[in-house]
Design an enzyme around this catalytic site. Structure first.
Site, PDB file in Angstrom:
ATOM      1  N   TYR A   9      -3.687   5.240 -14.241  1.00  0.00           N
ATOM      2  CA  TYR A   9      -4.112   6.457 -13.702  1.00  0.00           C
ATOM      3  C   TYR A   9      -2.819   7.071 -13.144  1.00  0.00           C
ATOM      4  O   TYR A   9      -1.916   6.673 -13.436  1.00  0.00           O
ATOM      5  CB  TYR A   9      -5.146   6.172 -12.477  1.00  0.00           C
ATOM      6  CG  TYR A   9      -4.175   5.781 -11.468  1.00  0.00           C
ATOM      7  CD1 TYR A   9      -3.657   4.623 -11.028  1.00  0.00           C
ATOM      8  CD2 TYR A   9      -3.881   6.597 -10.241  1.00  0.00           C
ATOM      9  CE1 TYR A   9      -2.998   3.966  -9.945  1.00  0.00           C
ATOM     10  CE2 TYR A   9      -3.182   6.252  -9.001  1.00  0.00           C
ATOM     11  CZ  TYR A   9      -2.756   4.949  -8.966  1.00  0.00           C
ATOM     12  OH  TYR A   9      -2.043   4.472  -7.836  1.00  0.00           O
ATOM     13  N   ARG A  29       4.523  10.030 -17.889  1.00  0.00           N
ATOM     14  CA  ARG A  29       4.281   8.469 -17.283  1.00  0.00           C
ATOM     15  C   ARG A  29       2.923   7.822 -17.855  1.00  0.00           C
ATOM     16  O   ARG A  29       2.890   6.648 -18.190  1.00  0.00           O
ATOM     17  CB  ARG A  29       4.501   8.392 -15.662  1.00  0.00           C
ATOM     18  CG  ARG A  29       4.424   7.159 -15.066  1.00  0.00           C
ATOM     19  CD  ARG A  29       4.744   7.110 -13.732  1.00  0.00           C
ATOM     20  NE  ARG A  29       3.875   7.732 -12.765  1.00  0.00           N
ATOM     21  CZ  ARG A  29       4.050   8.015 -11.678  1.00  0.00           C
ATOM     22  NH1 ARG A  29       5.164   7.670 -10.965  1.00  0.00           N
ATOM     23  NH2 ARG A  29       3.118   8.638 -10.912  1.00  0.00           N
ATOM     24  N   ARG A  44     -18.821  -7.622 -22.310  1.00  0.00           N
ATOM     25  CA  ARG A  44     -17.672  -8.101 -21.554  1.00  0.00           C
ATOM     26  C   ARG A  44     -17.020  -9.292 -22.292  1.00  0.00           C
ATOM     27  O   ARG A  44     -17.532 -10.355 -22.891  1.00  0.00           O
ATOM     28  CB  ARG A  44     -18.254  -8.653 -20.182  1.00  0.00           C
ATOM     29  CG  ARG A  44     -17.029  -8.956 -19.140  1.00  0.00           C
ATOM     30  CD  ARG A  44     -17.540  -9.553 -17.864  1.00  0.00           C
ATOM     31  NE  ARG A  44     -16.576 -10.041 -17.340  1.00  0.00           N
ATOM     32  CZ  ARG A  44     -15.961  -9.717 -15.991  1.00  0.00           C
ATOM     33  NH1 ARG A  44     -16.962  -9.038 -15.062  1.00  0.00           N
ATOM     34  NH2 ARG A  44     -15.158 -10.148 -15.403  1.00  0.00           N
ATOM     35  N   HIS A  65     -12.670 -10.876 -22.418  1.00  0.00           N
ATOM     36  CA  HIS A  65     -11.308 -10.752 -22.240  1.00  0.00           C
ATOM     37  C   HIS A  65     -10.384  -9.951 -23.223  1.00  0.00           C
ATOM     38  O   HIS A  65      -9.645  -9.011 -23.148  1.00  0.00           O
ATOM     39  CB  HIS A  65     -10.598 -11.815 -21.897  1.00  0.00           C
ATOM     40  CG  HIS A  65     -10.762 -12.429 -20.322  1.00  0.00           C
ATOM     41  ND1 HIS A  65     -12.238 -12.347 -19.980  1.00  0.00           N
ATOM     42  CD2 HIS A  65     -10.060 -12.811 -19.287  1.00  0.00           C
ATOM     43  CE1 HIS A  65     -11.874 -13.053 -18.571  1.00  0.00           C
ATOM     44  NE2 HIS A  65     -10.795 -13.092 -18.476  1.00  0.00           N
ATOM     45  N   LYS A  73       1.379   2.144 -14.184  1.00  0.00           N
ATOM     46  CA  LYS A  73       0.609   2.570 -13.192  1.00  0.00           C
ATOM     47  C   LYS A  73      -0.943   2.219 -13.398  1.00  0.00           C
ATOM     48  O   LYS A  73      -1.622   2.862 -13.650  1.00  0.00           O
ATOM     49  CB  LYS A  73       0.645   4.085 -13.013  1.00  0.00           C
ATOM     50  CG  LYS A  73       0.195   4.559 -11.485  1.00  0.00           C
ATOM     51  CD  LYS A  73       0.755   5.949 -11.448  1.00  0.00           C
ATOM     52  CE  LYS A  73       0.211   6.697 -10.222  1.00  0.00           C
ATOM     53  NZ  LYS A  73       0.601   6.124  -8.778  1.00  0.00           N
ATOM     54  N   GLU A 125       9.104  -1.812  -2.727  1.00  0.00           N
ATOM     55  CA  GLU A 125       8.724  -0.472  -2.552  1.00  0.00           C
ATOM     56  C   GLU A 125       7.629  -0.472  -1.387  1.00  0.00           C
ATOM     57  O   GLU A 125       7.295  -1.474  -1.026  1.00  0.00           O
ATOM     58  CB  GLU A 125       8.274   0.424  -3.881  1.00  0.00           C
ATOM     59  CG  GLU A 125       6.951  -0.617  -4.430  1.00  0.00           C
ATOM     60  CD  GLU A 125       6.674  -0.005  -5.808  1.00  0.00           C
ATOM     61  OE1 GLU A 125       6.723   1.243  -6.064  1.00  0.00           O
ATOM     62  OE2 GLU A 125       6.180  -0.896  -6.415  1.00  0.00           O
ATOM     63  N   LEU A 146       7.203   0.822  -8.994  1.00  0.00           N
ATOM     64  CA  LEU A 146       6.542   1.794  -9.786  1.00  0.00           C
ATOM     65  C   LEU A 146       7.486   3.040  -9.789  1.00  0.00           C
ATOM     66  O   LEU A 146       8.028   3.269  -8.764  1.00  0.00           O
ATOM     67  CB  LEU A 146       5.203   2.424  -9.288  1.00  0.00           C
ATOM     68  CG  LEU A 146       4.828   3.748 -10.011  1.00  0.00           C
ATOM     69  CD1 LEU A 146       3.978   3.386 -11.392  1.00  0.00           C
ATOM     70  CD2 LEU A 146       3.608   4.635  -9.405  1.00  0.00           C
TER      71      LEU A 146
HETATM   72  N1  PLP Z   1       5.069   3.300  -5.826  1.00  0.00           N
HETATM   73  C1  PLP Z   1       3.585   2.810  -5.620  1.00  0.00           C
HETATM   74  C2  PLP Z   1       3.200   1.591  -5.489  1.00  0.00           C
HETATM   75  C3  PLP Z   1       2.653   4.063  -5.820  1.00  0.00           C
HETATM   76  O1  PLP Z   1       1.482   3.775  -5.553  1.00  0.00           O
HETATM   77  C4  PLP Z   1       3.165   5.585  -5.687  1.00  0.00           C
HETATM   78  C5  PLP Z   1       2.407   6.675  -5.691  1.00  0.00           C
HETATM   79  O2  PLP Z   1       0.941   6.213  -5.652  1.00  0.00           O
HETATM   80  C6  PLP Z   1       4.557   5.405  -5.725  1.00  0.00           C
HETATM   81  C7  PLP Z   1       5.338   4.495  -5.802  1.00  0.00           C
HETATM   82  C8  PLP Z   1       5.202   6.817  -5.976  1.00  0.00           C
HETATM   83  O3  PLP Z   1       5.183   7.457  -7.070  1.00  0.00           O
HETATM   84  P1  PLP Z   1       5.195   9.018  -7.081  1.00  0.00           P
HETATM   85  O4  PLP Z   1       6.217   9.750  -6.579  1.00  0.00           O
HETATM   86  O5  PLP Z   1       4.919   9.218  -8.754  1.00  0.00           O
HETATM   87  O6  PLP Z   1       3.627   9.626  -6.630  1.00  0.00           O
END
Ligand code: PLP
Length: 288
Positions: free
Chosen positions: A33, A52, A100, A102, A147, A180, A205
Site C-alpha cells: 500500500y 515506491r 486459498r 500459499h 510497504k 524507526e 521503510l
Molecule cells: N516507517 C514506517 C514503518 C511507516 O509505516 C511509515 C509511514 O507510514 C514511515 C516510516 C514513514 O514513511 P513516509 O514518510 O513515506 O510516510
C-alpha cells in the site's frame, strides 16, 4: 460530503465498497500500500509515492493492476469525486482473488482499492511543544523496506504507545539500536549538531518524508549521518523528532522516562520543520 472509494475499476460509495473474502490481502496480507497526503487537492510528492509503490510491487512479484499513467488519472478523479480539499489517499494493491493456496496463483489480476480519508495532521500544540514516545522491542519481519499491508507488529507497538498515552513507539533491535517508529522514521540531533537517522536498508521503510527532509537538510548545510543509533544515544541526544506523510516533522521531547533536550523542542528541529512546511507550501499551497 459523499465518500467514494475506488474498487477494481469502479467508483463506489464507501459504505457499500467491499472486496472478496478470497482476496489474498485478506487471507495472507499478500499486498502492498501507499499513503499519500493531498492539500488543495494536490498530491504531496505523489510521484515519489508512486515510485515506491512500483518498487514494493516488484519486490513481491505482484503485477501492476493498471499502468501508472492510468493510476494518476484514477487518483485525480477519486479526489475530485470526494470533494475534499485536504486529506489522505490510501492505495492498496493485493495479488488478487484466488482459491486459498500459499503458492502464487496463475492468471490472477491484482486487486486495486483506493480510499480517501481526512487529513491526519497532528495538533498545532504537538508541533510546537513536541510529543512523548516509548521504546518497544522490534518483532517485525526482515523486509521492512517493502510497504506491505502486513502491519501486525506495527499495530501492536502502536497500541502499546496508545496504552501509555504517548504518540509513538520506537522499535528497538536486539542489539539496542532504534531503527524507526511503528509508523514513522526517527531522527536525532547529536550534541555536536549532527542530524542522525537510520540508513535506508531492509531494516526500515525508506520514508518519503525522510528522504525529502534529508535533501532539505543537506541543502541547508546541516551535517547528516545515516547510521543506526542506540536507545541510550537517543535519550542523551540534544534533539529528536519523527517523520511521516501524516505527521510531517514532529518533535519528540521524551523517550520512555527520559526528557530529550530538557523537554524542549530543539533549534535544528524547528529549522527543519520550517523548511519542510515551506516545501509543502511550494508544492501544494498549504500553510502549516
Ligand atoms: N516507517 C514506517 C514503518 C511507516 O509505516 C511509515 C509511514 O507510514 C514511515 C516510516 C514513514 O514513511 P513516509 O514518510 O513515506 O510516510
Amino acid at each position: 460530503m459523499a465518500r467514494i472509494a475506488y474498487v477494481n475499476g469502479k467508483y463506489i460509495n464507501h459504505a457499500q465498497a467491499s472486496v472478496h473474502i478470497e482476496d489474498r490481502g485478506y487471507q495472507f496480507s499478500d499486498g502492498v500500500y501507499e499513503y499519500v497526503a493531498f492539500y488543495n487537492r494536490k498530491l504531496l510528492d505523489g510521484e515519489l509515492h508512486f515510485k515506491r509503490l512500483e518498487r514494493s510491487l516488484k519486490e513481491l512479484q505482484i503485477a501492476e493492476p493498471v499502468n501508472f499513467a492510468a493510476l494518476r488519472v484514477i487518483v485525480r478523479e477519486l479526489i475530485e469525486r470526494n470533494g475534499r480539499e485536504d486529506g489522505g489517499l490510501y492505495i492498496q494493491v493485493t495479488r488478487g482473488v484466488a482459491k486459498r493456496d500459499h503458492v502464487f496463483p496463475k492468471n490472477v489480476r491484482p486487486a486495486l482499492v483506493m480510499t480517501i480519508c481526512g487529513a491526519k495532521t497532528p495538533k498545532p500544540n504537538e508541533f510546537e511543544h513536541g510529543v512523548k514516545v516509548i521504546t518497544q522491542p522490534e518483532i517485525r519481519w526482515a523486509r521492512r523496506d517493502i510497504k506491505s499491508v502486513s502491519l501486525l507488529a506495527n499495530i501492536l507497538a502502536k497500541q502499546e504507545a496508545s496504552r501509555a498515552h504517548v504518540r509513538e513507539s520506537l522499535l528497538v533491535e536486539s542489539d539496542g539500536t532504534i531503527n524507526e517508529g511503528s509508523a514513522s522514521n526517527v531522527f536525532i540531533v547529536t550534541k555536536s549538531g549532527k542530524l542522525v537517522t537510520h540508513q535506508a536498508d531492509e531494516n526500515i521503510l525508506g520514508g518519503i518524508t525522510r528522504d525529502v527532509l534529508l535533501r532539505l537538510a543537506h541543502k541547508a548545510g546541516i551535517a547528516v549521518e545515516e547510521r543506526a543509533f542506540s536507545v541510550n544515544e537517543a535519550k542523551a541526544a540534544a534533539e529528536a523528532f519523527i517523520t511521516s506523510t501524516s505527521i510531517n516533522v514532529l518533535p519528540v521531547v521524551k523517550i520512555d522516562d527520559k526528557l530529550v533536550g530538557g523537554g524542549k523542542v530543539g533549534e535544528i528541529t524547528k529549522q527543519l520543520q520550517e523548511l519542510y512546511n515551506a516545501y509543502i507550501y511550494k508544492q501544494t499551497g498549504k500553510k502549516f
